[in-house]
Scaffold this motif. Structure first.
Motif, PDB file in Angstrom:
ATOM      1  N   ASP A  85     -25.239   7.204  30.662  1.00  0.00           N
ATOM      2  CA  ASP A  85     -25.797   6.888  29.378  1.00  0.00           C
ATOM      3  C   ASP A  85     -25.512   5.693  29.461  1.00  0.00           C
ATOM      4  O   ASP A  85     -26.708   4.141  29.465  1.00  0.00           O
ATOM      5  CB  ASP A  85     -26.396   7.447  29.240  1.00  0.00           C
ATOM      6  N   LYS A  86     -23.923   4.725  29.504  1.00  0.00           N
ATOM      7  CA  LYS A  86     -24.024   3.445  29.218  1.00  0.00           C
ATOM      8  C   LYS A  86     -24.190   2.870  30.516  1.00  0.00           C
ATOM      9  O   LYS A  86     -24.481   2.242  30.239  1.00  0.00           O
ATOM     10  CB  LYS A  86     -22.408   3.991  29.053  1.00  0.00           C
ATOM     11  N   GLU A  87     -23.977   3.185  31.620  1.00  0.00           N
ATOM     12  CA  GLU A  87     -24.261   2.478  32.727  1.00  0.00           C
ATOM     13  C   GLU A  87     -25.308   2.251  32.466  1.00  0.00           C
ATOM     14  O   GLU A  87     -25.354   0.814  32.877  1.00  0.00           O
ATOM     15  CB  GLU A  87     -22.934   2.828  33.900  1.00  0.00           C
ATOM     16  N   LEU A  88     -26.336   3.232  32.461  1.00  0.00           N
ATOM     17  CA  LEU A  88     -27.570   2.913  32.497  1.00  0.00           C
ATOM     18  C   LEU A  88     -28.391   1.552  31.895  1.00  0.00           C
ATOM     19  O   LEU A  88     -29.333   0.686  31.877  1.00  0.00           O
ATOM     20  CB  LEU A  88     -28.658   3.722  32.803  1.00  0.00           C
ATOM     21  N   GLU A  89     -27.680   1.799  30.241  1.00  0.00           N
ATOM     22  CA  GLU A  89     -27.758   0.725  28.973  1.00  0.00           C
ATOM     23  C   GLU A  89     -27.720  -0.373  29.594  1.00  0.00           C
ATOM     24  O   GLU A  89     -27.828  -1.434  28.782  1.00  0.00           O
ATOM     25  CB  GLU A  89     -26.974   1.533  28.087  1.00  0.00           C
ATOM     26  N   GLU A  90     -26.386  -0.363  30.121  1.00  0.00           N
ATOM     27  CA  GLU A  90     -25.908  -2.191  30.562  1.00  0.00           C
ATOM     28  C   GLU A  90     -26.503  -2.471  32.031  1.00  0.00           C
ATOM     29  O   GLU A  90     -26.946  -3.730  32.005  1.00  0.00           O
ATOM     30  CB  GLU A  90     -24.867  -1.689  31.200  1.00  0.00           C
ATOM     31  N   GLY A  91     -28.022  -1.982  32.148  1.00  0.00           N
ATOM     32  CA  GLY A  91     -28.674  -2.122  33.453  1.00  0.00           C
ATOM     33  C   GLY A  91     -28.021  -1.985  34.388  1.00  0.00           C
ATOM     34  O   GLY A  91     -28.664  -2.697  35.688  1.00  0.00           O
ATOM     35  N   ARG A  92     -26.363  -0.920  35.114  1.00  0.00           N
ATOM     36  CA  ARG A  92     -26.671  -0.977  36.384  1.00  0.00           C
ATOM     37  C   ARG A  92     -27.456  -0.129  37.088  1.00  0.00           C
ATOM     38  O   ARG A  92     -28.303   0.648  36.610  1.00  0.00           O
ATOM     39  CB  ARG A  92     -25.000  -0.435  36.029  1.00  0.00           C
ATOM     40  N   LEU A  93     -27.137  -0.291  38.121  1.00  0.00           N
ATOM     41  CA  LEU A  93     -28.661   0.189  39.440  1.00  0.00           C
ATOM     42  C   LEU A  93     -27.199   1.568  40.259  1.00  0.00           C
ATOM     43  O   LEU A  93     -27.865   2.376  40.557  1.00  0.00           O
ATOM     44  CB  LEU A  93     -29.074  -0.790  40.464  1.00  0.00           C
ATOM     45  N   TYR A  94     -26.203   1.152  40.187  1.00  0.00           N
ATOM     46  CA  TYR A  94     -24.973   1.857  41.257  1.00  0.00           C
ATOM     47  C   TYR A  94     -24.007   1.910  40.200  1.00  0.00           C
ATOM     48  O   TYR A  94     -23.010   1.248  39.148  1.00  0.00           O
ATOM     49  CB  TYR A  94     -24.346   0.820  42.173  1.00  0.00           C
ATOM     50  N   PRO A  95     -22.926   2.589  40.090  1.00  0.00           N
ATOM     51  CA  PRO A  95     -21.919   3.129  39.779  1.00  0.00           C
ATOM     52  C   PRO A  95     -20.709   1.839  39.982  1.00  0.00           C
ATOM     53  O   PRO A  95     -21.027   1.105  41.452  1.00  0.00           O
ATOM     54  CB  PRO A  95     -21.820   4.647  39.683  1.00  0.00           C
ATOM     55  N   PRO A  96     -19.724   1.989  39.189  1.00  0.00           N
ATOM     56  CA  PRO A  96     -18.976   0.386  38.973  1.00  0.00           C
ATOM     57  C   PRO A  96     -18.409   1.012  40.564  1.00  0.00           C
ATOM     58  O   PRO A  96     -17.614   2.378  40.831  1.00  0.00           O
ATOM     59  CB  PRO A  96     -18.151   1.120  37.901  1.00  0.00           C
TER      60      PRO A  96
ATOM     61  N   LEU B 248     -26.234   9.689  44.456  1.00  0.00           N
ATOM     62  CA  LEU B 248     -26.017   7.717  44.051  1.00  0.00           C
ATOM     63  C   LEU B 248     -26.259   7.639  42.503  1.00  0.00           C
ATOM     64  O   LEU B 248     -25.189   7.747  41.396  1.00  0.00           O
ATOM     65  CB  LEU B 248     -26.610   7.497  44.616  1.00  0.00           C
ATOM     66  N   ALA B 249     -27.663   8.056  41.754  1.00  0.00           N
ATOM     67  CA  ALA B 249     -28.296   8.138  41.302  1.00  0.00           C
ATOM     68  C   ALA B 249     -27.616   8.565  39.778  1.00  0.00           C
ATOM     69  O   ALA B 249     -26.939   8.848  38.379  1.00  0.00           O
ATOM     70  CB  ALA B 249     -30.006   8.160  40.857  1.00  0.00           C
ATOM     71  N   GLU B 250     -27.938  10.489  40.526  1.00  0.00           N
ATOM     72  CA  GLU B 250     -27.287  11.179  38.873  1.00  0.00           C
ATOM     73  C   GLU B 250     -25.291  10.883  38.436  1.00  0.00           C
ATOM     74  O   GLU B 250     -24.367  10.860  37.154  1.00  0.00           O
ATOM     75  CB  GLU B 250     -27.076  12.764  39.830  1.00  0.00           C
ATOM     76  N   GLN B 251     -25.042   9.527  39.320  1.00  0.00           N
ATOM     77  CA  GLN B 251     -23.679  10.050  39.435  1.00  0.00           C
ATOM     78  C   GLN B 251     -23.339   7.924  38.005  1.00  0.00           C
ATOM     79  O   GLN B 251     -22.383   8.382  37.282  1.00  0.00           O
ATOM     80  CB  GLN B 251     -22.749   8.668  40.607  1.00  0.00           C
ATOM     81  N   LEU B 252     -24.853   7.732  37.582  1.00  0.00           N
ATOM     82  CA  LEU B 252     -24.112   6.841  36.632  1.00  0.00           C
ATOM     83  C   LEU B 252     -24.406   7.438  34.946  1.00  0.00           C
ATOM     84  O   LEU B 252     -25.045   8.453  35.083  1.00  0.00           O
ATOM     85  CB  LEU B 252     -25.519   5.356  36.912  1.00  0.00           C
TER      86      LEU B 252
END
Length: 118
Positions: free
Chosen positions: A40-51, A34-38
């Motif tokens: 870099d852009k989503e991590l920078e946005e502060g997401r913990l989970y993929p959309p 699950l974490a690998e699915q994020l």
């Protein structure tokens, strides 16, 4: 949880005397996937989970990882082992793409299907 359960059902995982929830390593592997699915852009946005729009692909990837683990550790009961585990999971997972149930309609020249307006 759903991806771990899906993988367990697909591989016909042996219970080995414990409930599925006690197989923590399966959940950890699913969590890593699950974490690998994020991105870099989503991590920078502060997401913990993929959309949520990616939920199907994320769930398939999690189930594939767990199926691989279950077979690698001899915990599977369904044999022969599928060679293409990704294809196996995709072929057996629920598909939300439905054919249209609306009847086919055809345009006929010179025929009017709407009421005449005076």
């Amino acid at each position: 949880t759903a991806s771990v359960a899906l993988a367990g059902l697909l591989a016909a995982q042996r219970a080995i005397g414990k409930p599925l929830t006690e197989h923590r390593v399966l959940f950890l592997g699913a969590g890593e996937t699950l974490a690998e699915q994020l991105t870099d852009k989503e991590l920078e946005e502060g997401r913990l989970y993929p959309p949520l729009s990616n939920i199907r692909e994320v769930s398939v990837q999690m189930a594939v990882k767990v199926v691989e683990y279950v077979y690698a550790k001899g915990m599977a009961f369904r044999y022969p082992e599928p060679l293409d585990k990704n294809g196996f999971v995709r072929a057996t997972a629920w598909n939300t793409d439905y054919d249209s149930f609306l009847p086919d309609t055809y345009d006929w020249p010179g025929v009017r299907f709407s009421p005449k307006i005076n």
